[in-house]
Design a protein around this motif. Sequence first.
Motif, short mmCIF file in Angstrom:
data_model
loop_
_atom_site.label_atom_id
_atom_site.label_comp_id
_atom_site.label_asym_id
_atom_site.label_seq_id
_atom_site.Cartn_x
_atom_site.Cartn_y
_atom_site.Cartn_z
N ASN A 1 -10.36 -1.27 -1.86
CA ASN A 1 -9.69 -0.07 -2.38
C ASN A 1 -9.40 0.92 -1.24
OD1 ASN A 1 -8.53 1.45 -4.44
ND2 ASN A 1 -10.42 2.61 -4.80
N ILE A 2 -8.79 0.41 -0.18
CA ILE A 2 -8.50 1.19 1.01
C ILE A 2 -7.13 1.86 0.89
CG2 ILE A 2 -8.16 1.11 3.51
CD1 ILE A 2 -11.04 0.61 2.66
N PHE B 1 -7.65 1.39 9.81
CA PHE B 1 -7.80 1.84 8.43
C PHE B 1 -9.19 2.44 8.19
CE2 PHE B 1 -4.33 -1.29 7.49
CZ PHE B 1 -3.41 -0.36 7.04
N LYS B 2 -10.20 1.86 8.81
CA LYS B 2 -11.56 2.37 8.65
C LYS B 2 -11.76 3.72 9.34
CE LYS B 2 -14.72 -0.64 9.71
NZ LYS B 2 -15.35 -1.81 10.38
N ASP B 3 -11.05 3.94 10.43
CA ASP B 3 -11.21 5.17 11.20
C ASP B 3 -9.83 5.70 11.61
OD1 ASP B 3 -11.90 7.25 12.81
OD2 ASP B 3 -12.92 6.05 14.34
N ALA C 1 -5.18 -8.39 6.40
CA ALA C 1 -5.47 -6.96 6.29
C ALA C 1 -5.17 -6.45 4.88
CB ALA C 1 -4.65 -6.18 7.31
N LYS C 2 -4.09 -6.93 4.30
CA LYS C 2 -3.72 -6.52 2.92
C LYS C 2 -4.78 -6.93 1.92
CE LYS C 2 -1.51 -7.89 -1.11
NZ LYS C 2 -1.86 -8.98 -2.04
N GLU C 3 -5.27 -8.14 2.03
CA GLU C 3 -6.31 -8.61 1.11
C GLU C 3 -7.59 -7.81 1.27
OE1 GLU C 3 -4.77 -13.28 0.79
OE2 GLU C 3 -6.51 -12.77 2.03
N GLY D 1 0.81 -1.20 0.00
CA GLY D 1 0.00 0.00 0.00
C GLY D 1 0.84 1.25 0.00
N SER D 2 0.18 2.41 0.20
CA SER D 2 0.87 3.69 0.24
C SER D 2 0.04 4.69 1.03
CB SER D 2 1.09 4.22 -1.18
OG SER D 2 -0.15 4.43 -1.83
#
Length: 474
Positions: free
Chosen positions: A147-148, A436-438, A139-141, A85-86
């Motif tokens: 599209n996080i 990631f969600k919050d 988590a990566k999957e 990710g980035s």
Amino acid sequence: MRKLFTVCLSMLIGFGYAQETEVLQKLDEKAAYYGDISKEIWDLAELGYLEKESSGLLQKTLADAGFTIKAGVADIPTAFVAEFGSGQPIVGIMAEFDALPGVSQKAVPFREPVVEGGAGHACGHHLFGTASVAAGIAAKEWMEENNIKGTIRVYGTPAEEGGGGKVYMAKSGIMDDVDAMLHWHPSSANNAGANSSLANISTKFRFYGEASHAAAAPDRGRSALDGVEAMNYMVNLMREHVPQETRMHYVITRGGEAPNVVPAFAESYHYVRHPNALKVKELFEKLVDAAEGAAQGTQTTMEYEIINGVYNLMPNETLASIMHKNLERIGGVSYSAEELKFAEDIIETYPQGVMVSPEDAEKIAPFEVNEKGAGGSTDVGDVSWLVPTAGLGTATWVPGTSAHTWQAVAAGGTSIGRKGMMVAAKTLALTAIDVFKDPSIAEKAKAELNERRGADFKYEALTGDRKPPLDYRK
């Protein structure tokens, strides 16, 4: 209109829950796969900074899953960072994989070493590393499928057992930009509180004397072993006059080769621990004073080498409360009939007075915040003073089992250990997903860290400016 908004919001929340359920289902489907990886590392039982194959296996697992790997980071051949990710937030998950010397054991409920005097995973780091990798991949999957934006990292951290791998990784700066760092540890219970630990400095004191025939010419000799014993005698007297939370322990690693030769070299390996890192530094100076006095009194010379130094864990209630919520959702470990028999047999080997039940593995400890550390030490401590950090323990061992025992090695090589490992993997994955969600969670955790450590805090490793002790297990 308000009713329509409420319905849509409920659908979105429900959809998010369904997505997480899918993450958990995928981890269940790969439980045997991850179990095989943990068993391979259990069989390897590689000591700190020597975990070439164990580290390589975890790196390959992550690379095959689409992570970019940086190997040999922080001047440590077996350390690595795997990234996907980035951008922000950046969530890190730490993975350990070193074994302990002298505790080789088969996966049976009675004492039977695989190799007499050999190494074994008596702290369960084969499970630790594998679960962290599993959580990172999960988590990566999830990020890919949804599209996080953000970055997930798995840090391969060698030599936790006295080698301080994370200290040198922290000093190198490769963790400085992490917004939330997660970790876990094998245990005999399930717990995700905001807990501290003991700070620790470990040191080898080396005494040099003069060899001579112990019977024919003892006056010509100067015993390095006398220096070691004199120091240790003073250290034991010192126990009466240190803060009660202090823990000091040692082994004599070299004491001479033959009784009729005055030992020209001897070495003692000491740990000093306390809940406060600054107090540990003060106590360590007292050990040095004792060593210098012993050398003067025995007409020997002395030098010392700090092998490891770690801070106490900095609790982070913000992250820990989310970790605890997810652990409660996952639940503890329930035993099959075969596992129950194994557990009962293991419990029979405990000292009298240890009252536990195999059913304790199903329980989740209440959430607590413990500011003052007790028990052991960990190099996670240094990381927790630099970035917001939270961890958990899961019942990978039979309830009542102490770490660093053959009983821990035995259970860790069975399905009991692997079940607890998957509880950890699921809890870590859900906690990473929550951040990631919050992303405001990470912001609140950072604010808490800044408040706890104070505005004037400046990190100075207890190891000083030394390089990683890559040969400390050789």
